[in-house]
Design a protein around this motif. Structure first.
Motif, PDB file in Angstrom:
ATOM      1  N   GLY A 372     -12.641  -3.303 -61.310  1.00 54.30           N
ATOM      2  CA  GLY A 372     -13.780  -4.091 -61.787  1.00 54.30           C
ATOM      3  C   GLY A 372     -14.687  -4.510 -60.639  1.00 54.30           C
ATOM      4  O   GLY A 372     -15.915  -4.432 -60.740  1.00 54.30           O
ATOM      5  N   GLY A 373     -14.074  -4.935 -59.528  1.00 53.17           N
ATOM      6  CA  GLY A 373     -14.846  -5.311 -58.342  1.00 53.17           C
ATOM      7  C   GLY A 373     -15.572  -4.119 -57.747  1.00 53.17           C
ATOM      8  O   GLY A 373     -16.705  -4.229 -57.268  1.00 53.17           O
ATOM      9  N   TRP A 374     -14.897  -2.937 -57.776  1.00 49.45           N
ATOM     10  CA  TRP A 374     -15.529  -1.711 -57.262  1.00 49.45           C
ATOM     11  C   TRP A 374     -16.772  -1.374 -58.072  1.00 49.45           C
ATOM     12  O   TRP A 374     -17.807  -0.984 -57.511  1.00 49.45           O
ATOM     13  CB  TRP A 374     -14.536  -0.548 -57.311  1.00 49.45           C
ATOM     14  CG  TRP A 374     -15.103   0.737 -56.783  1.00 49.45           C
ATOM     15  CD1 TRP A 374     -15.073   1.184 -55.503  1.00 49.45           C
ATOM     16  CD2 TRP A 374     -15.818   1.730 -57.550  1.00 49.45           C
ATOM     17  NE1 TRP A 374     -15.719   2.395 -55.411  1.00 49.45           N
ATOM     18  CE2 TRP A 374     -16.196   2.753 -56.633  1.00 49.45           C
ATOM     19  CE3 TRP A 374     -16.188   1.860 -58.883  1.00 49.45           C
ATOM     20  CZ2 TRP A 374     -16.905   3.887 -57.043  1.00 49.45           C
ATOM     21  CZ3 TRP A 374     -16.900   2.976 -59.284  1.00 49.45           C
ATOM     22  CH2 TRP A 374     -17.251   3.980 -58.373  1.00 49.45           C
ATOM     23  N   ILE A 375     -16.685  -1.527 -59.398  1.00 50.64           N
ATOM     24  CA  ILE A 375     -17.835  -1.249 -60.262  1.00 50.64           C
ATOM     25  C   ILE A 375     -18.979  -2.204 -59.932  1.00 50.64           C
ATOM     26  O   ILE A 375     -20.152  -1.803 -59.906  1.00 50.64           O
ATOM     27  CB  ILE A 375     -17.445  -1.352 -61.752  1.00 50.64           C
ATOM     28  CG1 ILE A 375     -16.514  -0.180 -62.128  1.00 50.64           C
ATOM     29  CG2 ILE A 375     -18.667  -1.357 -62.655  1.00 50.64           C
ATOM     30  CD1 ILE A 375     -15.922  -0.283 -63.517  1.00 50.64           C
ATOM     31  N   HIS A 376     -18.651  -3.460 -59.657  1.00 44.59           N
ATOM     32  CA  HIS A 376     -19.679  -4.443 -59.285  1.00 44.59           C
ATOM     33  C   HIS A 376     -20.408  -3.987 -58.022  1.00 44.59           C
ATOM     34  O   HIS A 376     -21.648  -4.023 -57.950  1.00 44.59           O
ATOM     35  CB  HIS A 376     -19.029  -5.809 -59.075  1.00 44.59           C
ATOM     36  CG  HIS A 376     -20.016  -6.933 -58.966  1.00 44.59           C
ATOM     37  ND1 HIS A 376     -19.636  -8.211 -58.686  1.00 44.59           N
ATOM     38  CD2 HIS A 376     -21.371  -6.955 -59.078  1.00 44.59           C
ATOM     39  CE1 HIS A 376     -20.704  -8.992 -58.649  1.00 44.59           C
ATOM     40  NE2 HIS A 376     -21.773  -8.249 -58.876  1.00 44.59           N
ATOM     41  N   VAL A 377     -19.656  -3.538 -57.028  1.00 46.35           N
ATOM     42  CA  VAL A 377     -20.250  -3.029 -55.778  1.00 46.35           C
ATOM     43  C   VAL A 377     -21.091  -1.783 -56.059  1.00 46.35           C
ATOM     44  O   VAL A 377     -22.191  -1.616 -55.514  1.00 46.35           O
ATOM     45  CB  VAL A 377     -19.149  -2.720 -54.737  1.00 46.35           C
ATOM     46  CG1 VAL A 377     -19.738  -2.010 -53.513  1.00 46.35           C
ATOM     47  CG2 VAL A 377     -18.433  -3.999 -54.322  1.00 46.35           C
TER      48      VAL A 377
END
Length: 726
Positions: A372-377
């Motif tokens: 989820g954090g990777w998608i945000h980045v």
């Protein structure tokens, strides 16, 4: 719309100095040739003839090789553009990716031209307003039309029907439609399509019947609207009748209409009908393949879905999205993430907003904060515009993965927020037990002039429930309709029963149910039953369970909850009778399952899990944890053991096998001491596991975030964020 295919205005027919040059404009096939003709017109002075200049503008703005930027530059060189030329540029921009420039040119015309807008001008600017969904702007155009005595023109009125419909004002669209004296086929089609797209399928079909009664012969556009309405009504029988109607009336069937029939079959749940049509379609495009793929995926036939996916001539992002979203929506988040990873490796298509929203939802379900954090980045690096859908999904993902501060950062960083963004943030605060903060955010939402909806109130009532804010919950519930115009639904009544029951007001909760203006639902009786378990009220629990099972006889959760209450009160004979009945009826208790994400990989643990590669190390860690906790005074709470066990040491061992304890132990041996341990459980966390997690957070100085079916527990320094109210 058909109105836009009407001639702009009758062009003056008079001899020109160079008919050959004009014929060259008509024959032009690329911009290079157009530039050459333009240059020659300037040399011969022909460019300054309004009629000839308008022909050049038409070719540069409306042809297959058009360049609006070039067309506008040419337009700016014309000393006195005629009305036809103004209309051409307005029309071109209205159909472009910058419809706002159509309005700009229209305003320039009002100020600069000696000619007034005519019946050919207004359909184009109304189309631009439709694309922009600019209600006030379009309403202003409507007023100008009335003042110009053009309010009876059918082309203009058809455009207004489409405009009001696209802005979501169906009643205004219908009012305009009724005022059209000489309705043509486009009038009927516009209104039927407006109803179908505006979530009024019943009205669309009724209007189609009226159209038949008026002896207006439908065409393929009519049937597209009717099929869309049928799909939204989920009426397969009527859908089949529509298909036979198309055949009987010899309506031209093209690829677009076949795709609409295919979509109707899929949305009505008849994949077999869809497959028969798909196999005999003479022409298929990516929409046909994707619709068929989506049909199989939504019906749970993933083998066929993958077969269609592999057979597709080209796997565009819509096809990938169909797989990912169907997995995510049908409770298969792991498969959704696996498909997303394949998309990343495949690189045949680039993730779009739909991909990211579906994948973020799957991350939220699993607690997969790394991805989820990777998608945000990824969103930031790719400079993807943060619209309200993505914002809501990110807030939901971070909240459900246990990082409330990141969710708040996302919320505070965006400029544009709608009611769903505010509601998602209120829900995040609610599930983390931040009831007061949720109420404060609700107040800020009202200050921002955002009107709460039914979802907002569900979330704010949940916040009151999780934080024991009984009076506040009562106030919000009573204000819903009287102040905010939101009629309470079954979910809101269930929330109120939960607020009252969880706080121990069981009799008041029962009275509340008896006074409801609607029949109580399964979820409502389940809320009362859960409260009875919390406060160990056997008599009321039996009553609630009886009512619940009357509505849903196969509800295994009801039997389990009542069984748990019997177990807590030592009524083991009743526990045995209930569980025997469940076995005989083929009802199975949902097994407790806890998951934890380590380095982007989701690890799942069932009760007594022994198949994990690190099982030996996990159980060794559990023994160490048990010894350390006993040294600080921990005594296992055997009242949370929900099956009859005679030996005391076996009772303790049974408690030690709970899935959340196994997941926490795995987190202790697999993660750095500074990393929070995030665990997601599918059921309510038991009281003993809650006590153990609190102690571990103090003894091992570890932050533990445990999400169960209902809320988050944030353990730190030997305390829990729920303050033992859960």
């Amino acid at each position: 719309m058909a109105a836009l295919s009407a001639p702009l205005v009758s062009l003056p027919r008079y001899p020109t100095a160079n008919n050959h040059l004009l014929s060259l404009i008509d024959q032009c096939t690329n911009t290079k040739h157009l530039y050459q003709i333009h240059a020659q017109m300037l040399r011969t002075g022909l460019f300054f003839d309004p009629y000839t200049a308008s022909r050049l503008i038409t070719a540069s703005a409306l042809s297959s090789f058009s360049s609006l930027d070039y067309a506008h530059r040419v337009f700016d060189q014309i000393p006195q553009p005629n009305l036809y030329t103004w209309n051409t540029l307005i029309r071109a921009y209205a159909s472009s990716s910058q419809p706002n420039l159509s309005v700009v040119v229209f305003l320039e015309m009002l100020y600069q031209s000696c000619e007034l807008p005519n019946k050919f001008t207004y359909p184009f600017v109304i189309k631009a307003a439709s694309e922009l969904k600019a209600l006030r702007l379009g309403t202003g155009f409507h007023g100008m039309i009335v003042k110009a005595s053009l309010a009876s023109d059918v082309f203009i009125l058809n455009s207004l029907v489409h405009f009001y419909g696209s802005c979501g004002h169906l009643e205004l669209a219908y009012r305009v439609f009724l005022n059209i004296r000489n309705k043509d086929l486009v009038s009927w089609n516009s209104m039927i399509t407006t109803f179908a797209q505006g979530n009024c399928p019943k009205e669309a079909i009724e209007l189609f019947r009226e159209m038949e009664a008026e002896s207006v012969k439908p065409n393929d556009i009519t049937m597209l609207g009717v099929l869309s309405a049928c799909a939204k009504k989920v009426d397969i029988e009527f859908g089949r009748w529509v298909c036979s109607y198309i055949e009987r009336n010899e309506i031209r069937v093209n690829l677009t209409l076949n795709n609409a029939i295919l979509d109707m079959y899929v949305k009505c749940g008849s994949v077999e009908d869809a497959k028969r049509l798909f196999d005999r379609m003479p022409e298929k495009d990516v929409v046909s393949w994707t619709t068929m793929l989506d049909g199989y995926a939504q019906s749970g036939n993933y083998d066929e879905a993958h077969r269609i996916f592999e057979a597709m001539p080209s796997q565009n992002i819509a096809a990938w999205n169909a797989l990912i979203s169907s997995y995510e929506q049908n409770g298969k988040p792991k498969e959704a993430l696996a498909t997303f990873h394949k998309l990343q490796i495949n690189k045949s298509a680039k993730p779009d907003e739909v991909t990211l929203v579906s994948t973020l939802s799957a991350c939220a379900q699993l607690g997969a904060i790394d991805l989820g954090g990777w998608i945000h980045v990824y969103i930031k690096k790719q400079e993807i515009k943060m619209n309200c859908h993505l914002t809501t999904s990110l807030i939901d993902m971070y909240s459900k993965c246990g990082d409330l501060e990141k969710a708040l950062d996302v919320f505070n960083s965006v400029e544009k927020t709608d009611v769903f963004v505010w509601s998602a943030m209120i829900a995040g605060l609610a599930m983390h037990g931040r009831g007061r903060a949720a109420i404060d955010l609700f107040s800020k939402m009202l200050e921002a002039k955002v009107k709460p909806n039914a979802v907002t109130f569900t979330n704010i009532l949940c916040a009151c429930s999780h934080s024991g804010l009984v009076d506040e919950g009562r106030n919000f519930f009573h204000q819903m309709e009287t102040i905010y115009g939101v009629v309470p639904g079954v979910k809101h009544y269930a929330c109120m029963v939960d607020i009252l029951g969880r706080s121990g007001h069981l009799e008041e909760a029962m009275e509340f149910i008896e006074k409801m203006p609607m029949a109580p639902s399964v979820s409502l009786w389940a809320a009362l039953l859960a409260s009875c378990r919390l406060h160990v009220n056997v008599e009321l629990a039996e009553q609630a369970c009886s009512q619940l099972l009357e509505l849903d006889p196969r509800n295994h959760g009801a039997y389990v909850l009542l069984s748990n209450i019997y177990a807590k009160t030592g009524k083991w004979d009743r526990v045995s009778a209930l569980r025997k009945f469940m076995r005989d009826s083929g009802l199975k208790k949902e097994p407790g399952c806890s998951s934890i994400e380590i380095n982007g990989i989701i690890h799942e643990f069932l009760v007594g899990e022994n198949s994990h590669p690190l099982t030996k190390e996990i159980y060794s860690k559990l023994d160490e944890v048990a010894a350390k906790l006993k040294s600080v005074g921990y005594v296992p709470n055997k009242s949370h053991l929900l099956q009859f066990v005679e030996e005391e040491d076996m009772k303790e061992q049974a408690l030690n096998l709970h899935s959340e304890k196994l997941a926490i132990a795995f987190g202790l041996i697999s993660m750095g001491s500074s990393q929070p341990i995030r665990v997601v459980k599918n059921l309510r966390v038991c009281g003993d596991c809650h006590s153990v997690a609190k102690l571990i957070s103090g003894v091992y100085e570890r932050e533990i975030l445990l999400r169960d079916r209902y809320r988050f527990h944030h353990f730190k320094g030997g305390q829990c964020s729920c303050m033992d109210y859960w």
